[in-house]
Scaffold this active site. Structure first.
Site, mmCIF file in Angstrom:
data_model
loop_
_atom_site.group_PDB
_atom_site.id
_atom_site.type_symbol
_atom_site.label_atom_id
_atom_site.label_comp_id
_atom_site.label_asym_id
_atom_site.label_seq_id
_atom_site.Cartn_x
_atom_site.Cartn_y
_atom_site.Cartn_z
ATOM 1 N N LEU A 146 -42.097 -11.767 17.325
ATOM 2 C CA LEU A 146 -41.241 -12.332 18.360
ATOM 3 C C LEU A 146 -40.046 -11.404 18.527
ATOM 4 O O LEU A 146 -39.595 -10.784 17.561
ATOM 5 C CB LEU A 146 -40.757 -13.739 17.978
ATOM 6 C CG LEU A 146 -41.810 -14.827 17.794
ATOM 7 C CD1 LEU A 146 -41.161 -16.112 17.278
ATOM 8 C CD2 LEU A 146 -42.546 -15.098 19.100
ATOM 9 N N ASP A 147 -39.520 -11.308 19.743
ATOM 10 C CA ASP A 147 -38.317 -10.522 19.963
ATOM 11 C C ASP A 147 -37.198 -11.013 19.046
ATOM 12 O O ASP A 147 -37.167 -12.183 18.644
ATOM 13 C CB ASP A 147 -37.844 -10.654 21.412
ATOM 14 C CG ASP A 147 -38.778 -9.976 22.399
ATOM 15 O OD1 ASP A 147 -39.586 -9.139 21.960
ATOM 16 O OD2 ASP A 147 -38.691 -10.297 23.596
ATOM 17 N N LYS A 148 -36.285 -10.118 18.750
ATOM 18 C CA LYS A 148 -35.148 -10.461 17.883
ATOM 19 C C LYS A 148 -34.494 -11.760 18.323
ATOM 20 O O LYS A 148 -34.211 -12.635 17.494
ATOM 21 C CB LYS A 148 -34.120 -9.321 17.916
ATOM 22 C CG LYS A 148 -32.814 -9.638 17.193
ATOM 23 C CD LYS A 148 -31.814 -8.501 17.325
ATOM 24 C CE LYS A 148 -30.493 -8.852 16.669
ATOM 25 N NZ LYS A 148 -29.495 -7.756 16.795
#
Length: 342
Positions: free
Chosen positions: A148-150
């Site tokens: 998942l993106d940061k």
């Protein structure tokens, strides 16, 4: 002087000095390779003894080059830095001998990389699991099956051994076409999509020279990838007299899993995610005209309003279907509550 530099790491490159060659060895190599390796990197390679002049290693970057010199340079394979275990709290939803499921908070980077060599999910997993994580993902990505993106929160699964890693990776590659895999997200977007339910089928690729940003691409380029997102509007906020909604809560389900897919696809149809720094810049001024308490709640959100609330997988060992949900985090929940009063 020489042909364009196309050397792969670990291969030897041979350069021959022109009749008018002169000056320091490091500067001459940098010019000969048209700046494709930095001068600092060249100096390091010279110190490491992987640069030969006329068959002999040279260890001084200031060595003077002469016309006709034959220079051999070998760029070693880059070594991945081994992440260190760090005691970072994690929210565990499930764990057994094969896998771990967590609710990742926004702000936590999944694996080490440029600018984020510590404080990542991998560092936390190494502390929790020791050396039991799957090694398939490499030194920097042990156990990581998907990411998942940061600044996207939500459910993630991590493999604890190679058997589980292969099985889970196959599930994600199949995108649920033949198995029970499901991935669903909740997104707060500006406005209301014209259709309450629909599919966005738009290929994605790099956005120009920016290596991290993505865009919908119509041409057939090397980096363009097929991307499909299914969406359904769950709630509409601030809608009066058919004039359209200020914002909507949208459920998105992935048929493919591309970088920034939901963020780019929702922007593509004119409804970017609230708080998205890359893909909703045109909507920044809307925050200033939101009625309270919605305006304050949105201003306090320091990320894109995207949460991976659902993950369903097949257990790699016994085949049972496992379904996990992570509650909407507080920062998004505050916005939903505030919008609900409009």
């Amino acid at each position: 002087m020489t042909e364009p530099f196309t050397q792969a790491a670990g291969e030897k490159k041979v350069l021959t000095a022109d009749d008018d060659a002169s000056g320091r060895l490091d500067a001459w190599i940098a010019a000969a390779l048209s700046g494709q390796i930095s001068r600092n990197r060249i100096q390091s390679l010279i110190r490491d003894g992987v640069v030969n002049v006329n068959g002999s290693p040279v260890h001084e970057a200031k060595h003077k080059i002469a016309p006709g010199d034959r220079v051999e340079i070998t760029v070693p394979e880059a070594e991945e830095a081994e992440p260190q275990a760090e005691d970072i709290p994690l929210d565990f939803l499930f764990e057994d001998d094969d896998l771990i499921v967590i609710a990742k908070p926004a702000g936590l980077v999944v694996h080490p990389g440029a600018g984020n060599w510590s404080g990542t999910l991998v560092n936390a997993l190494l502390y929790h699991c020791g050396s039991t994580l799957s090694g398939i993902g490499g030194v920097k990505r042990p156990g990581i099956v998907h990411r998942l993106d940061k600044n996207t929160s939500g459910v993630m699964v991590v493999a604890k051994n190679d058997f589980a890693h292969r099985h889970l990776s196959d599930q994600f590659a199949d995108h649920g076409r033949t198995g029970p895999l499901q991935r669903a997200y909740l997104a707060l977007v500006w406005g209301r999509p014209a259709q309450l339910k629909g599919t966005i089928d738009a290929p994605l690729g790099r956005a120009g020279a920016d290596r991290t940003k993505r865009a919908v691409r119509t041409g057939d380029t090397a980096d363009t990838r097929h991307a499909v997102t299914h969406f359904q509007v769950r709630e509409r906020y601030g809608e009066t007299d058919g004039s359209g909604a200020l914002a909507s809560l949208v459920e998105c389900r992935l048929e493919t899993g591309r970088t920034h897919q939901i963020r780019v696809h929702m922007e593509h149809i004119g409804h970017p995610l609230i708080g998205d720094p890359e893909y909703s810049s045109a909507f920044k001024t809307k925050v200033n005209i939101l009625p309270e308490p919605a305006g304050t709640a949105v201003k306090q959100l320091h990320r894109q309003a995207l949460h991976a609330y659902l993950l369903q997988i097949e257990h790699p060992r016994d085949g049972r279907t496992l379904r996990f949900e992570a509650p909407i985090p507080e920062d998004m929940s505050k916005i939903i509550t505030a919008f609900s009063t409009l």
